[in-house]
Design a protein around this motif. Structure first.
Motif, PDB file in Angstrom:
ATOM      1  N   MET A   1       8.042  -3.396  -7.214  1.00  9.79           N
ATOM      2  CA  MET A   1       6.638  -3.767  -7.424  1.00  9.79           C
ATOM      3  C   MET A   1       5.727  -2.734  -6.768  1.00  9.79           C
ATOM      4  O   MET A   1       5.913  -2.341  -5.628  1.00  9.79           O
ATOM      5  N   THR A   2       4.701  -2.366  -7.479  1.00  8.06           N
ATOM      6  CA  THR A   2       3.858  -1.277  -7.006  1.00  8.06           C
ATOM      7  C   THR A   2       3.128  -1.654  -5.720  1.00  8.06           C
ATOM      8  O   THR A   2       3.044  -0.867  -4.786  1.00  8.06           O
ATOM      9  N   ASP A   3       2.639  -2.869  -5.675  1.00 11.13           N
ATOM     10  CA  ASP A   3       1.778  -3.214  -4.548  1.00 11.13           C
ATOM     11  C   ASP A   3       2.525  -3.221  -3.222  1.00 11.13           C
ATOM     12  O   ASP A   3       1.913  -3.131  -2.182  1.00 11.13           O
ATOM     13  N   SER A   4       3.828  -3.305  -3.260  1.00 12.37           N
ATOM     14  CA  SER A   4       4.583  -3.314  -2.012  1.00 12.37           C
ATOM     15  C   SER A   4       4.760  -1.899  -1.479  1.00 12.37           C
ATOM     16  O   SER A   4       5.145  -1.712  -0.348  1.00 12.37           O
ATOM     17  N   LEU A   6       2.471   0.534  -1.235  1.00  4.52           N
ATOM     18  CA  LEU A   6       1.312   1.256  -0.724  1.00  4.52           C
ATOM     19  C   LEU A   6       0.740   0.557   0.505  1.00  4.52           C
ATOM     20  O   LEU A   6       0.217  -0.542   0.416  1.00  4.52           O
ATOM     21  N   SER A   7       0.855   1.192   1.612  1.00  2.64           N
ATOM     22  CA  SER A   7       0.254   0.643   2.822  1.00  2.64           C
ATOM     23  C   SER A   7      -1.154   1.190   2.974  1.00  2.64           C
ATOM     24  O   SER A   7      -1.550   2.114   2.243  1.00  2.64           O
ATOM     25  N   ARG A   8      -1.886   0.590   3.911  1.00  4.10           N
ATOM     26  CA  ARG A   8      -3.245   1.098   4.155  1.00  4.10           C
ATOM     27  C   ARG A   8      -3.170   2.557   4.584  1.00  4.10           C
ATOM     28  O   ARG A   8      -3.965   3.397   4.173  1.00  4.10           O
ATOM     29  N   LEU A  11      -2.590   4.616   1.657  1.00  3.92           N
ATOM     30  CA  LEU A  11      -3.803   4.768   0.862  1.00  3.92           C
ATOM     31  C   LEU A  11      -4.726   5.814   1.491  1.00  3.92           C
ATOM     32  O   LEU A  11      -5.302   6.661   0.797  1.00  3.92           O
ATOM     33  N   TYR A  14      -3.336   9.239   0.761  1.00  5.75           N
ATOM     34  CA  TYR A  14      -3.651   9.695  -0.596  1.00  5.75           C
ATOM     35  C   TYR A  14      -5.133  10.042  -0.726  1.00  5.75           C
ATOM     36  O   TYR A  14      -5.523  10.991  -1.397  1.00  5.75           O
TER      37      TYR A  14
ATOM     38  N   THR B  35      -0.824  -4.229   7.150  1.00 10.67           N
ATOM     39  CA  THR B  35      -1.639  -4.576   5.985  1.00 10.67           C
ATOM     40  C   THR B  35      -1.182  -5.890   5.386  1.00 10.67           C
ATOM     41  O   THR B  35       0.001  -6.244   5.429  1.00 10.67           O
ATOM     42  N   ARG B  40      -2.974  -4.688   0.050  1.00 10.56           N
ATOM     43  CA  ARG B  40      -2.073  -3.724  -0.579  1.00 10.56           C
ATOM     44  C   ARG B  40      -2.276  -3.732  -2.098  1.00 10.56           C
ATOM     45  O   ARG B  40      -2.285  -2.703  -2.757  1.00 10.56           O
ATOM     46  N   SER B  41      -2.436  -4.938  -2.637  1.00  8.87           N
ATOM     47  CA  SER B  41      -2.636  -5.067  -4.069  1.00  8.87           C
ATOM     48  C   SER B  41      -3.928  -4.373  -4.507  1.00  8.87           C
ATOM     49  O   SER B  41      -3.978  -3.664  -5.495  1.00  8.87           O
ATOM     50  N   ALA B  44      -3.384  -0.681  -4.463  1.00 11.78           N
ATOM     51  CA  ALA B  44      -2.614  -0.213  -5.626  1.00 11.78           C
ATOM     52  C   ALA B  44      -3.501  -0.130  -6.857  1.00 11.78           C
ATOM     53  O   ALA B  44      -3.414   0.812  -7.641  1.00 11.78           O
TER      54      ALA B  44
END
Lengths: 469, 330
Positions: A1-4, A6-8, A11, A14, B35, B40-41, B44
């Motif tokens: 799953m994408t949302d898992s 990416l941490s703050r 982010l 990036y 977080t 996180r969502s 994304a």
């Protein structure tokens, strides 16, 4: 799953990358580089002149530019050579430039576009011509009035012609020899022409085509219509223009002149036009000529110079082309177009038109005058890629190297045949030409197709001529 | 099935389904970072938007805006020089009664059918041939050779074709003549002209379908063909019963792209025949060009463009609709 994934912190990382990339892009964008504004002459107050790319070679363009600078060091000019297949294509590109807001000040325009430009975009030159009459007197004395009249519209002058080409007939003398034929008389007729084609066909192989022609306004079916005593559109003359004729031409030469041609009612469904098409259809049927669409000017020099074609209509422009292709001056010659019901010839001329959008009109007029000078035209037309509008330039010295032997025909087509006239080119010229090409193809495609095709041509031309341009 | 697919179809545990609270997640509840799942969502989504934005902006600026602009312009009369004048539906009335426009639509459809069918057939046959037993270097040579015309300018290729097909001086008729076939009026008869335009177009375009088919053929497991061979299937039978059904997704893509391109054909008929003889090879895009840039009737040209756009959308939608029946995914 994408949302898992990416941490703050991720982010932010990036984001930092993105900011870095943006900074690099910003630096790159701020770096000195070429842009459209760096094109020499753009928006720098230069007089912009659009020429048909192939009309002048680079040396001639340099001569034009450098010579004008010597005479007028205070006027900056930029030559904008527009590459185009034909005049119609050229106009399209100029109109696109105008639509894009980059209109030139001057445009090189041939007869095909004189009225279109005059009606929609051109500036009449009358006031300047009257002002500088003394300076122009030698020019007009050297230029046939028919050429000048073809550059007038509704009583006003829009261009000074610098070149022209009448549709005469070129003959390959080696093919004539093989056929046991002589060069035809000055006054040869359509029947003489047909007989010559048959003789050529008999004495050459199956891959030989006696007559090569193209499907277009100049050199296509129109010179045959002129020789047949008719035209595509009824022809008359606009009133006016006396100011010019009275100022520059003697009584004998100004008789019958007006303010430019008017081409109005289509004549496609008349008997005379049908008679001409029937004749051409018979040539196609008897395999004495190319089908008009098959004739492509781009390979014409090649097939003529190698003896695969015997006769073709062309103007003075072909002398340079055939010389370039390796033909000796004695390998070919030129004659008038064969006479039909009439002895009329077709010509097209060209010169510079000033656009209404120009903010440098006085400078533009100086350039127009400059290009009409004999010394300038001599440099421009050194390669015999056209017939100079000045009679004095069409002499033996000019054609000694390239031929043909009967070079006098080029200007005599105007001087000795007073009825010779310009291509029928009303302001609706683009649609008229398209319709002519389309229906000529249909008319000559199969036996019995002539009259139905001409009726359709008539209907379409009537609609086109009714359209406001 | 791939591992991903297996995970994605794993059944939920039996029993009554629990309702998740707003902060609940299917991922481990104890996060190892500071977080929250919601942030996180959001992150994304933001990242996805950042990545997609340039493309979306490009599509909006270079596709949507011109389409909307063309639709708007089709309701005006505009000749470039004067300001546009409102025309309402007059442009559509004009073009729908113009025989040249109607003939151009017919020609374009005929051209599309002939060109796409020929293009797909040639590309498929050559892809199967190249995919057969042959040294890798030779395979590369063929792939490059077949793809090469696609990278050339269509206009310059058409100029060459015009010379090749010239009735009086062209090499094609000369070759035919050497075997006793009389001169064919390729560019000057109605049927010959359409045939020449189709051949010139297919010559340039088949390389794209060819590459798609080569790629598609490589995804078909060799074992399936081997099994069919063991069962005694002949070569043609294997291609009909195995290759074609398994290649149907690729065929769909190739035909959709092929049809869209063919409906927009311009360079080949413009250079080869200028739409003639008569109107026999005049296509819709040629009419748009001539109406706009030669006759300065930009409103009517836009109206023709809008009709072509609608036709392309309709044909493409029909293809996808039909594909439900004929396209087989592994």
């Amino acid at each position: 799953m994408t949302d898992s994934l990416l941490s703050r912190r991720g982010l932010m990382r990036y984001g930092a990358y993105g900011a870095g990339a943006a900074a690099v892009a910003g630096v790159a964008a701020g770096w000195d580089r070429l842009t459209a504004a760096d094109i020499p002459g753009r928006d720098d107050g230069s007089l912009v002149i659009a020429t048909l790319g192939s009309a002048f070679n680079p040396e001639a363009q340099r001569a034009l530019r450098d010579g004008f600078r010597e005479v007028h060091p205070d006027i900056r000019i930029r030559i904008n050579p527009v590459q185009a297949y034909d005049w119609s294509d050229f106009f399209s590109k100029i109109l696109t430039q105008i639509a894009a807001g980059t209109a030139p000040d001057l445009v090189y325009v041939a007869t095909e576009g004189v009225q279109l430009f005059a009606r929609r975009l051109g500036v009449p030159l009358d006031a300047w011509a009257k002002r500088d009459a003394a300076e122009l007197r030698t020019y007009f004395a050297d230029v046939h009035p028919s050429l000048v009249e073809s550059m007038m519209y509704e009583g006003s002058l829009y261009q000074l012609p610098v070149e022209f080409n009448a549709a005469d007939m070129y003959l390959n003398t080696r093919v004539l020899e093989r056929a046991g034929a002589e060069l035809p008389d000055d006054d040869w007729t359509r029947d003489d022409f047909t007989a010559l084609l048959r003789a050529m066909k008999r004495s050459n192989g199956a891959a030989f085509t006696p007559y090569f022609w193209t499907n277009r306004l100049w050199g296509g079916v129109v010179p045959w219509l002129f020789a047949g005593g008719t035209n595509l559109l009824a022809e008359s003359k606009a009133p006016g223009g006396d100011w010019l004729w009275n100022s520059f031409y003697p009584e004998a030469e100004r008789r019958g002149r007006g303010g430019g041609y008017r081409w109005t009612t289509p004549l496609a469904d008349t008997d005379r036009v049908a008679e001409v098409y029937d004749y051409l259809a018979s040539l196609v049927q008897d395999d004495l000529c190319t089908r008009p669409e098959g004739g492509d000017g781009r390979n014409l020099v090649g097939v003529f110079s190698t003896g695969r074609v015997g006769v073709t209509p062309a103007g003075g422009f072909w002398a340079g082309g055939l010389h370039e292709a390796g033909m000796k001056p004695t390998d070919y010659d030129v004659r008038y177009f064969p006479r039909g019901r009439a002895r009329r010839h077709q010509f097209g001329a060209a010169g510079y038109a000033m656009l209404r959008t120009s903010r440098m009109r006085d400078e533009a007029w100086e350039f127009i005058k400059y290009t009409a000078r004999e010394d300038v035209m001599t440099q421009l037309f050194a390669a015999n890629q056209t017939t100079p509008a000045r009679r004095s330039m069409v002499d033996a010295a000019r054609y000694r190297k390239t031929g043909p032997a009967h070079w006098q025909v080029f200007y005599d087509t105007l001087d000795k045949i007073p009825s010779t006239g310009p291509i029928p080119a009303p302001p609706q010229v683009n649609e008229v030409e398209q319709l002519l090409i389309k229906h000529t193809g249909t008319a000559l495609a199969s036996p019995g197709a002539v009259r139905p095709a001409l009726r359709r041509l008539q209907g379409d031309l009537e609609r086109a001529m009714e359209r406001e341009v | 099935m791939t591992n991903t697919e297996i995970r994605s179809v794993r059944p939920e545990p039996a029993g009554p389904r629990k309702t998740r609270g707003p902060r609940q997640s299917r991922e481990p509840s104890e996060s190892t970072t500071s977080t929250t799942p919601a942030s996180r969502s959001r992150g994304a989504r933001l990242l996805a938007v950042l990545f997609l934005a340039p493309t979306v902006v490009g599509i909006v600026v270079f596709t949507v805006v011109p389409i909307v602009g063309s639709i708007a312009l089709s309701l005006f009369q505009w000749d470039v020089i004067e300001d546009p004048r409102w025309a309402g539906a007059a442009n559509y009335r004009e073009i729908l009664t113009d025989s040249t426009v109607l003939v151009s639509f017919r020609n374009t459809l005929v051209f599309m059918v002939l060109a796409v069918a020929l293009q797909l057939l040639i590309a498929l046959a050559l892809a199967i041939a190249v995919n057969g037993r042959m040294p890798m270097w030779l395979r590369s040579v063929f792939r490059s050779a077949f793809f090469f015309p696609l990278v050339l300018s269509a206009a310059s290729l058409s100029v060459v074709m015009k010379y090749l097909f010239n009735q009086d001086f062209g090499p094609v008729n000369w070759l035919l003549g050497t075997v006793g076939i009389p001169s064919v009026p390729w560019l000057t008869s109605e049927n010959g002209a359409m045939a020449a335009v189709v051949l010139a177009y297919v010559w340039q375009q088949f390389g794209f379908s060819f590459l798609l088919f080569v790629g598609g053929l490589n995804t078909i497991p060799k074992e399936v063909h081997e099994a069919a061979s063991l069962d005694g299937a002949s070569g043609p039978r294997k291609h009909l019963a195995i290759t074609l059904p398994l290649l149907s997704p690729t065929l769909l893509v190739a035909s959709v792209v092929g049809i869209i391109n063919a409906l927009q054909v311009f360079e080949q008929p413009y250079v080869l025949t200028a739409g003639g003889p008569g109107d026999s090879t005049r296509t819709v895009v040629m009419v748009i060009y001539e109406t706009a840039f030669e006759q300065l009737r930009f409103g009517e040209a836009s109206a023709v463009g809008v009709l072509l756009f609608a036709l392309i959308m309709a044909v493409t939608a029909l293809q996808f609709r039909l594909s439900r029946r004929y396209v087989h995914y592994q």
